[in-house]
Design a protein around this motif. Structure first.
Motif, mmCIF file in Angstrom:
data_model
loop_
_atom_site.group_PDB
_atom_site.id
_atom_site.type_symbol
_atom_site.label_atom_id
_atom_site.label_comp_id
_atom_site.label_asym_id
_atom_site.label_seq_id
_atom_site.Cartn_x
_atom_site.Cartn_y
_atom_site.Cartn_z
ATOM 1 N N GLY A 1 53.610 62.703 28.894
ATOM 2 C CA GLY A 1 54.821 63.442 28.546
ATOM 3 C C GLY A 1 55.286 63.128 27.132
ATOM 4 N N ASP A 2 55.778 64.173 26.448
ATOM 5 C CA ASP A 2 56.207 64.024 25.058
ATOM 6 C C ASP A 2 57.219 62.909 24.876
ATOM 7 O OD1 ASP A 2 54.626 66.205 24.768
ATOM 8 O OD2 ASP A 2 56.188 67.588 24.126
ATOM 9 N N ALA A 3 58.250 62.882 25.736
ATOM 10 C CA ALA A 3 59.342 61.920 25.576
ATOM 11 C C ALA A 3 58.953 60.512 26.001
ATOM 12 C CB ALA A 3 60.576 62.379 26.355
ATOM 13 N N VAL B 1 48.579 54.752 25.510
ATOM 14 C CA VAL B 1 47.559 55.644 26.066
ATOM 15 C C VAL B 1 48.235 56.860 26.688
ATOM 16 C CG1 VAL B 1 45.692 55.887 27.751
ATOM 17 C CG2 VAL B 1 46.009 53.712 26.528
ATOM 18 N N CYS B 2 47.907 58.021 26.171
ATOM 19 C CA CYS B 2 48.388 59.272 26.752
ATOM 20 C C CYS B 2 47.349 59.723 27.776
ATOM 21 C CB CYS B 2 48.587 60.329 25.673
ATOM 22 S SG CYS B 2 49.237 61.892 26.302
ATOM 23 N N ALA B 3 47.684 59.621 29.051
ATOM 24 C CA ALA B 3 46.699 59.858 30.115
ATOM 25 C C ALA B 3 46.029 61.238 30.046
ATOM 26 C CB ALA B 3 47.350 59.636 31.482
ATOM 27 N N SER C 1 53.873 53.882 33.329
ATOM 28 C CA SER C 1 55.220 54.441 33.367
ATOM 29 C C SER C 1 55.556 54.855 34.794
ATOM 30 C CB SER C 1 55.316 55.662 32.455
ATOM 31 O OG SER C 1 56.513 56.379 32.725
ATOM 32 N N PRO C 2 56.679 54.386 35.348
ATOM 33 C CA PRO C 2 57.074 54.817 36.699
ATOM 34 C C PRO C 2 57.483 56.285 36.742
ATOM 35 C CG PRO C 2 58.805 53.485 35.714
ATOM 36 C CD PRO C 2 57.626 53.421 34.782
ATOM 37 N N LEU C 3 57.681 56.895 35.570
ATOM 38 C CA LEU C 3 58.007 58.318 35.514
ATOM 39 C C LEU C 3 56.793 59.158 35.873
ATOM 40 C CD1 LEU C 3 60.020 58.349 32.158
ATOM 41 C CD2 LEU C 3 60.909 58.129 34.488
ATOM 42 N N ASN C 4 55.591 58.596 35.711
ATOM 43 C CA ASN C 4 54.354 59.334 35.996
ATOM 44 C C ASN C 4 53.557 58.732 37.137
ATOM 45 O OD1 ASN C 4 54.163 59.028 32.521
ATOM 46 N ND2 ASN C 4 54.827 60.921 33.508
#
Length: 383
Positions: free
Chosen positions: A189-191, A212-214, A268-271
């Motif tokens: 995610g961007d943010a 790392v951007c999954a 990230s717990p957001l993902n």
């Protein structure tokens, strides 16, 4: 954000008719200011009218495209944005804006030629006064290409521009501050991703951390660059035939990273929530989930992060309107840190009052509806 809902044809027709009287308004990214489907429909028509008044206006074309693009967030089968790019190609074919939008459309999964061709053409025509969309797009593109030199330069320019949300930057700062030295952050995610690059290159902080951007792991150039950087041999991947193959490849790549770096890896717990592949080995340390093969006192680490590493006083007062994403992240502290309140209530009353005040402020200083605020406050009251 990408919630789908059905809109009747009659309602759509009404929206289009209404748009004849709608003032064309600058289209912001939903992470800055989120709108509903009808608003984007109206703005798409309003900006289309502006392009018909002046077919050379790149501003009008960009807003026309963005309105059409965000319509498809609600109706993903919609192809209006692609049609807008076709119209743009006929009107301003050699412009920065056409190449920017053609790149966006070419990577959307709906196809519009070779993405790299459009991207590199746009990068030779960058406007002097770059805006949010320009910086956001090209930082990601350069990172995805594994072009570390140009990405770092773009990220520094982005940070120096002052365009980025302070609340989102501060949240990312705290995530990074809670990591061990040489830690590896995995998110989406961007943010979640971009502000960390801005902090590293704009502020010169936390450069020992690898971001790392999954989703980028599915891009050959990115994963080859990343695995060279981390000194890991790439695993053998499936030739994707279906959606599950992409998921399997992502798991294989992340497992390869974990195989070498183990407890240096954070999610990230957001993902990556309780339903993800690694859930039995993830421990909440505050704003991030740490991978570990062995149980440990993660709540003690979490308290240390809250007491000594995180800077959360910014939650007390908001001095300017914040991005939608910034408000969500500020309220998210309540969700992730509420489980510390019972401990502090029992062992440290002053710390309890301090943390409760911060978490309540993080919720109340948003522009959320009263009903939504109360949902967050229920978490704090342990209801």
């Amino acid at each position: 954000m990408r919630t789908k809902f059905l809109l009747s044809l009659a309602a759509m027709a009404c929206a289009v008719v209404a748009s004849a009287q709608t003032k064309a308004t600058k289209i912001e990214s939903p992470i800055v200011s989120e709108k509903d489907f009808v608003w984007y429909v109206e703005q798409k028509e309003a900006w289309k009218a502006e392009t018909q008044k002046d077919a050379t206006s790149e501003t009008a074309w960009l807003n026309y495209y963005n309105a059409a693009r965000y319509m498809s967030w609600y109706q993903q089968e919609d192809t209006t944005a692609r049609q807008v790019v076709r119209e743009m190609e006929a009107a301003i074919p050699n412009s920065y804006t056409f190449n920017y939008c053609a790149y966006r459309e070419s990577v959307s999964g709906k196809g519009y030629g070779d993405p790299k061709t459009y991207a590199e053409a746009a990068l030779t025509k960058l406007p002097d006064n770059m805006q949010f969309f320009d910086f956001d797009q090209w930082v990601c593109y350069l990172a995805m290409q594994g072009d570390e030199t140009r990405m770092k330069t773009m990220a520094k320019r982005y940070f120096d521009s002052g365009l980025y949300s302070e609340a989102v930057l501060r949240y990312s700062y705290n995530e990074l501050a809670g990591m061990d030295e040489d830690g590896i952050y995995i998110g989406n995610g961007d943010a979640a991703i971009i502000p960390k690059w801005l902090i590293q290159e704009g502020m010169g902080l936390f450069r020992d951390k690898t971001i790392v951007c999954a989703p980028f792991l599915m891009v050959k150039e990115y994963r080859e660059w990343l695995f060279r950087k981390l000194g890991i041999e790439l695993p053998v991947l499936k030739e994707p035939q279906k959606a599950e193959d992409y998921d399997d490849n992502e798991v294989a790549l992340i497992n390869a990273i974990i195989g070498k770096y183990g407890s240096k890896v954070y999610f990230s717990p957001l993902n990556y929530n309780d339903n993800n592949y690694w859930k039995k080995n993830l421990y909440n340390e505050g704003l991030l989930l740490k991978y570990s093969n062995k149980p440990y006192n993660n709540l003690a680490v979490k308290r240390n992060n809250v007491e000594k590493r995180y800077m959360m006083e910014y939650l007390l007062v908001s001095f300017r309107p914040e991005w939608t994403a910034g408000q969500r992240l500020s309220a998210n502290y309540a969700v992730l840190l509420a489980d510390l309140l019972p401990y502090y209530a029992k062992h440290d009353k002053n710390r309890y009052e301090w943390l409760m005040n911060l978490l309540v402020s993080g919720v109340m200083n948003t522009s959320f509806s009263e009903e939504r605020k109360q949902e967050y406050l229920k978490v704090l009251r342990q209801e």
